[in-house]
Design a protein around this motif. Structure first.
Motif, PDB file in Angstrom:
ATOM      1  N   LEU A   1     -53.521 -22.220  -5.254  1.00 21.54           N
ATOM      2  CA  LEU A   1     -53.955 -23.516  -5.772  1.00 21.54           C
ATOM      3  C   LEU A   1     -55.454 -23.521  -6.050  1.00 21.54           C
ATOM      4  CD1 LEU A   1     -53.087 -26.352  -6.541  1.00 21.54           C
ATOM      5  CD2 LEU A   1     -53.442 -27.051  -4.160  1.00 21.54           C
ATOM      6  N   GLY A   2     -56.210 -22.776  -5.234  1.00 18.63           N
ATOM      7  CA  GLY A   2     -57.642 -22.667  -5.491  1.00 18.63           C
ATOM      8  C   GLY A   2     -57.926 -22.020  -6.837  1.00 18.63           C
ATOM      9  N   TRP A   3     -57.219 -20.945  -7.142  1.00 22.22           N
ATOM     10  CA  TRP A   3     -57.410 -20.273  -8.437  1.00 22.22           C
ATOM     11  C   TRP A   3     -56.916 -21.142  -9.589  1.00 22.22           C
ATOM     12  CZ3 TRP A   3     -60.716 -16.631  -8.999  1.00 22.22           C
ATOM     13  CH2 TRP A   3     -60.986 -15.738  -7.951  1.00 22.22           C
ATOM     14  N   ARG A   4     -55.849 -21.917  -9.344  1.00 22.55           N
ATOM     15  CA  ARG A   4     -55.369 -22.822 -10.392  1.00 22.55           C
ATOM     16  C   ARG A   4     -56.432 -23.878 -10.709  1.00 22.55           C
ATOM     17  NH1 ARG A   4     -55.164 -26.179 -13.434  1.00 22.55           N
ATOM     18  NH2 ARG A   4     -53.438 -27.456 -14.186  1.00 22.55           N
ATOM     19  N   ASN A   5     -57.043 -24.440  -9.666  1.00 17.78           N
ATOM     20  CA  ASN A   5     -58.097 -25.426  -9.908  1.00 17.78           C
ATOM     21  C   ASN A   5     -59.334 -24.783 -10.528  1.00 17.78           C
ATOM     22  OD1 ASN A   5     -56.678 -27.653  -8.945  1.00 17.78           O
ATOM     23  ND2 ASN A   5     -57.299 -27.298  -6.833  1.00 17.78           N
ATOM     24  N   HIS A   6     -59.612 -23.551 -10.153  1.00 11.21           N
ATOM     25  CA  HIS A   6     -60.734 -22.812 -10.753  1.00 11.21           C
ATOM     26  C   HIS A   6     -60.511 -22.662 -12.253  1.00 11.21           C
ATOM     27  CE1 HIS A   6     -63.507 -19.305 -11.288  1.00 11.21           C
ATOM     28  NE2 HIS A   6     -64.187 -19.939 -10.348  1.00 11.21           N
ATOM     29  N   ALA A   7     -59.284 -22.320 -12.623  1.00 13.46           N
ATOM     30  CA  ALA A   7     -58.950 -22.192 -14.050  1.00 13.46           C
ATOM     31  C   ALA A   7     -59.082 -23.536 -14.763  1.00 13.46           C
ATOM     32  CB  ALA A   7     -57.532 -21.645 -14.211  1.00 13.46           C
ATOM     33  N   GLY A   8     -58.629 -24.606 -14.100  1.00 16.55           N
ATOM     34  CA  GLY A   8     -58.720 -25.921 -14.727  1.00 16.55           C
ATOM     35  C   GLY A   8     -60.149 -26.364 -14.952  1.00 16.55           C
ATOM     36  N   ALA A   9     -61.046 -26.093 -13.985  1.00 15.65           N
ATOM     37  CA  ALA A   9     -62.455 -26.463 -14.138  1.00 15.65           C
ATOM     38  C   ALA A   9     -63.101 -25.670 -15.273  1.00 15.65           C
ATOM     39  CB  ALA A   9     -63.199 -26.227 -12.831  1.00 15.65           C
ATOM     40  N   LEU A  10     -62.807 -24.372 -15.345  1.00 14.85           N
ATOM     41  CA  LEU A  10     -63.355 -23.549 -16.428  1.00 14.85           C
ATOM     42  C   LEU A  10     -62.833 -24.009 -17.786  1.00 14.85           C
ATOM     43  CD1 LEU A  10     -63.099 -20.030 -14.762  1.00 14.85           C
ATOM     44  CD2 LEU A  10     -65.210 -21.167 -15.464  1.00 14.85           C
ATOM     45  N   GLU A  11     -61.563 -24.371 -17.836  1.00 12.37           N
ATOM     46  CA  GLU A  11     -60.985 -24.860 -19.096  1.00 12.37           C
ATOM     47  C   GLU A  11     -61.697 -26.131 -19.554  1.00 12.37           C
ATOM     48  OE1 GLU A  11     -56.646 -26.256 -20.914  1.00 12.37           O
ATOM     49  OE2 GLU A  11     -56.975 -26.151 -18.749  1.00 12.37           O
ATOM     50  N   ALA A  12     -61.966 -27.039 -18.614  1.00 11.66           N
ATOM     51  CA  ALA A  12     -62.649 -28.288 -18.968  1.00 11.66           C
ATOM     52  C   ALA A  12     -64.065 -28.036 -19.464  1.00 11.66           C
ATOM     53  CB  ALA A  12     -62.686 -29.220 -17.759  1.00 11.66           C
ATOM     54  N   LEU A  13     -64.681 -26.946 -19.010  1.00 16.57           N
ATOM     55  CA  LEU A  13     -66.033 -26.589 -19.444  1.00 16.57           C
ATOM     56  C   LEU A  13     -66.026 -25.728 -20.698  1.00 16.57           C
ATOM     57  CD1 LEU A  13     -67.541 -25.827 -15.928  1.00 16.57           C
ATOM     58  CD2 LEU A  13     -68.102 -27.775 -17.398  1.00 16.57           C
ATOM     59  N   GLY A  14     -64.842 -25.451 -21.250  1.00 16.80           N
ATOM     60  CA  GLY A  14     -64.748 -24.697 -22.500  1.00 16.80           C
ATOM     61  C   GLY A  14     -64.779 -23.183 -22.337  1.00 16.80           C
TER      62      GLY A  14
ATOM     63  N   GLU B   1     -48.610 -16.862  -6.864  1.00 11.45           N
ATOM     64  CA  GLU B   1     -47.491 -17.787  -6.714  1.00 11.45           C
ATOM     65  C   GLU B   1     -46.703 -17.818  -8.025  1.00 11.45           C
ATOM     66  OE1 GLU B   1     -46.832 -22.473  -5.521  1.00 11.45           O
ATOM     67  OE2 GLU B   1     -48.561 -21.400  -4.676  1.00 11.45           O
ATOM     68  N   ALA B   2     -45.985 -16.753  -8.280  1.00 12.49           N
ATOM     69  CA  ALA B   2     -45.294 -16.585  -9.559  1.00 12.49           C
ATOM     70  C   ALA B   2     -44.162 -17.577  -9.756  1.00 12.49           C
ATOM     71  CB  ALA B   2     -44.752 -15.160  -9.669  1.00 12.49           C
ATOM     72  N   SER B   3     -43.686 -18.188  -8.685  1.00  9.98           N
ATOM     73  CA  SER B   3     -42.543 -19.105  -8.801  1.00  9.98           C
ATOM     74  C   SER B   3     -42.961 -20.549  -9.059  1.00  9.98           C
ATOM     75  CB  SER B   3     -41.714 -19.050  -7.514  1.00  9.98           C
ATOM     76  OG  SER B   3     -42.496 -19.449  -6.395  1.00  9.98           O
ATOM     77  N   ASN B   4     -44.244 -20.778  -9.265  1.00  9.39           N
ATOM     78  CA  ASN B   4     -44.728 -22.147  -9.519  1.00  9.39           C
ATOM     79  C   ASN B   4     -44.678 -22.418 -11.019  1.00  9.39           C
ATOM     80  OD1 ASN B   4     -46.386 -24.498  -9.965  1.00  9.39           O
ATOM     81  ND2 ASN B   4     -47.229 -24.198  -7.911  1.00  9.39           N
ATOM     82  N   PRO B   5     -43.795 -23.301 -11.495  1.00  7.23           N
ATOM     83  CA  PRO B   5     -43.685 -23.521 -12.950  1.00  7.23           C
ATOM     84  C   PRO B   5     -44.935 -24.165 -13.538  1.00  7.23           C
ATOM     85  CG  PRO B   5     -42.334 -25.102 -11.746  1.00  7.23           C
ATOM     86  CD  PRO B   5     -42.820 -24.113 -10.745  1.00  7.23           C
ATOM     87  N   GLU B   6     -45.644 -24.996 -12.761  1.00  3.22           N
ATOM     88  CA  GLU B   6     -46.856 -25.643 -13.292  1.00  3.22           C
ATOM     89  C   GLU B   6     -47.924 -24.609 -13.597  1.00  3.22           C
ATOM     90  OE1 GLU B   6     -50.537 -27.481 -13.872  1.00  3.22           O
ATOM     91  OE2 GLU B   6     -50.153 -26.240 -12.112  1.00  3.22           O
ATOM     92  N   PHE B   7     -48.058 -23.587 -12.731  1.00  2.00           N
ATOM     93  CA  PHE B   7     -49.015 -22.517 -12.977  1.00  2.00           C
ATOM     94  C   PHE B   7     -48.656 -21.782 -14.264  1.00  2.00           C
ATOM     95  CE2 PHE B   7     -50.236 -21.769  -8.220  1.00  2.00           C
ATOM     96  CZ  PHE B   7     -50.672 -23.083  -8.148  1.00  2.00           C
ATOM     97  N   ARG B   8     -47.369 -21.546 -14.458  1.00  2.00           N
ATOM     98  CA  ARG B   8     -46.903 -20.844 -15.666  1.00  2.00           C
ATOM     99  C   ARG B   8     -47.227 -21.646 -16.924  1.00  2.00           C
ATOM    100  NH1 ARG B   8     -44.994 -15.474 -15.355  1.00  2.00           N
ATOM    101  NH2 ARG B   8     -43.997 -15.150 -13.340  1.00  2.00           N
ATOM    102  N   LEU B   9     -46.981 -22.949 -16.859  1.00  2.00           N
ATOM    103  CA  LEU B   9     -47.223 -23.785 -18.030  1.00  2.00           C
ATOM    104  C   LEU B   9     -48.714 -23.908 -18.328  1.00  2.00           C
ATOM    105  CD1 LEU B   9     -44.568 -26.593 -17.473  1.00  2.00           C
ATOM    106  CD2 LEU B   9     -44.495 -24.733 -19.141  1.00  2.00           C
TER     107      LEU B   9
END
Length: 535
Positions: free
Chosen positions: A128-141, A157-165
């Motif tokens: 979840l930390g890496w997912r949020n890291h990706a989201g913050a970077l995405e928001a910063l372009g 966490e390969a079984s998390n569909p939200e991460f996949r999407l």
């Protein structure tokens, strides 16, 4: 929602206890949590804030308060308390993670990213930390770095569909359509045939230009979530765009799609027909107007004054200068004309038009990045819309201020309106061209906007706004007249004041600078267009 028996009495007792002894604040925080569970969120938030205020030194109270405030949606207060906790114990991962959650909710992405870097150093296996890291970077372009962080999250966490999407969305933005669709299929295998998965598939097919597949997926999302009006609107928009595309396409033979009229015998139909220049210009005009209105709403819609603030800012700037000079009796007689304030206005207005246009245009691609995913919206549209907004704003300012001057009895009627307006247009073209150049450079040199800001500040004192070039030493003037902003300001003043015709004024020089800046700017944009789309 019904409340448990005795909850009000518990709250009263907890309040009394904490008033008598702040060390009992934790009991009030526990009651606050029960209030939240009972659906009384406002009372819960008030109680937990009170507990934290009465005993700010108790980390147990702050921790429970931070968690509860996040749950009730008071992110600002939760962030404030999270900063206290992290400041006391920087090694506390739970407090830092909750602080990150609050910062992301407040869209403070840069600060959240700084805390995420620290958090992930201590807990590198947090998906979840890496997912949020990706989201913050995405928001910063920063989409390429965001994809790398998203890959880490999926690996953990390969079984998390939200991460996949989420990874599918990043791949789609970077133009990797096949990989993005593969991620959507992987999410579908985990989550099943859901509206969310169907919608992601539609967006990716839409970005790839496959409207038929996009409509099929969008209809599936709408059918799976019939109460979601956004899905219904999206389907309608896709169908409208497909119908518009079909009207521009004629069949190559006698047959055609169902419902389409076949051409008369003897006609040689072409595969496609481009709209005429009038239709294209009309469509382009509608896009520009829509972008211009959106820019105005985005920049000024969040303040109570709204667009009025754009007009008040330069007016207040001029009023401050006038007040300072009137209070200190500096200057006395105007270098040109009969009024010092009118003289300053003819320098300040062109400078603000130039600087605001440069800064507005150079940030427009970053500010409107989501719109650039729409096929009809191009970089040129976004750049022009922001430039025109600044031109219209300063034009309104000029009309308002000059009208006020006339009503106050000041000599504020231009001697040659056409000449003065031509000078304003020329300095706007110069600012627009430099803004387009900077908009491209900023994508490759992130600190360029800070560097160029210092250049614009220097122009404030070297463009003849206050100090008239005629009063300078000749060797200084011979250097400064190479400044196109100074030349443009003198051009405007020559149209405003009948007595001002400087020998160094070269209108063609300003025009040449403006045209060269626009040509170089759009050449850079054209050469780097693909990089700008994914940067």
């Amino acid at each position: 929602m019904a409340t448990p028996d005795g909850l009000d009495e518990e709250l009263a007792l907890a309040l009394a206890a904490v008033e008598a002894d702040p060390a009992n604040a934790y009991g009030l925080a526990v009651v606050a949590e029960r209030l939240r569970l009972a659906g009384r969120e406002e009372e819960a938030a008030a109680a937990v804030r009170r507990a934290a205020a009465l005993n700010p030194g108790d980390d147990r109270v702050l921790r429970k308060s931070q968690t509860l405030l996040l749950m009730v949606g008071d992110f600002a207060a939760a962030v404030e308390q999270g900063r206290l906790l992290v400041g006391r114990d920087p090694a506390d991962p739970e407090a830092r993670f909750q602080l990150i959650f609050g910062l992301l909710a407040l869209r403070a992405h840069r600060e959240a990213l700084d805390h995420l870097d620290i958090y992930l150093q201590g807990t590198p296996e947090s998906a979840l930390g890496w997912r949020n890291h990706a989201g913050a970077l995405e928001a910063l372009g920063e989409f390429h770095r965001a994809l790398a962080s998203s890959n880490r999250a999926v690996l953990l966490e390969a079984s998390n569909p939200e991460f996949r999407l989420h990874r599918a969305g990043l791949l789609n933005h970077l133009g990797r359509t096949a990989d993005a669709l593969a991620e959507v299929r992987a999410a579908q295998a985990i989550e099943g045939d859901t509206a969310r998965v169907a919608w992601f598939g539609s967006v990716i097919h839409d970005g790839a230009g496959d409207l038929d597949a996009a409509i099929d997926h969008a209809r599936r999302a709408r059918d799976l979530a019939p109460d979601n009006l956004d899905f219904a609107r999206y389907v309608a928009d896709l169908e409208k765009r497909r119908a518009a595309r079909l009207t521009l396409t004629l069949p190559s033979g006698a047959g055609g799609p169902p419902g389409q009229v076949a051409p008369r015998p003897g006609w040689q139909a072409r595969a496609s027909v481009r709209p005429g220049w009038r239709a294209a210009a009309s469509s382009q005009g509608r896009i520009l107007i829509a972008l211009l209105l959106r820019d105005a709403q985005t920049r000024f819609g969040e303040t109570r004054l709204g667009y009025l603030w754009a007009l008040l800012e330069p007016i207040s700037h001029l009023a401050l200068i006038a007040s300072v000079f009137a209070a200190t009796h500096i200057g006395g007689t105007a270098p040109v004309g009969s009024n010092l304030i009118v003289y300053y206005f003819t320098g300040v207005l062109p400078y603000l038009l130039f600087s605001n246009t440069v800064f507005g245009v150079q940030q427009s691609l970053v500010a409107n990045r989501p719109l650039l995913q729409i096929p009809l919206v191009q970089h040129v549209d976004v750049l022009l819309a922001r430039g025109l907004l600044e031109l219209l704003t300063q034009f309104c300012v000029a009309i308002i201020v000059l009208t006020a001057f006339v009503l106050l009895g000041l000599p504020a009627v231009p001697n040659d309106v056409f000449d003065a307006a031509s000078g304003l247009l020329a300095i706007w073209v110069l600012g627009f061209g430099i803004g387009v150049i900077n908009a491209t450079i900023i994508h490759f040199v992130k600190s360029w906007d800070h560097v160029f800001a210092n250049v614009v500040r220097a122009l404030y004192f070297t463009s003849g706004i206050f100090l008239n070039p005629a009063e300078m030493p000749e060797w200084v003037r011979n250097i400064l007249v190479w400044n196109p902003v100074l030349q443009a300001i003198d051009w405007i003043r020559s149209g405003f004041f009948d007595s001002w015709h400087p020998v160094w004024l070269d209108r063609g020089y300003v025009v040449l600078w403006g045209l060269a800046a626009v040509l170089i700017g759009f050449s850079l944009e054209r050469a780097c267009r693909r990089r700008l789309s994914v940067a």
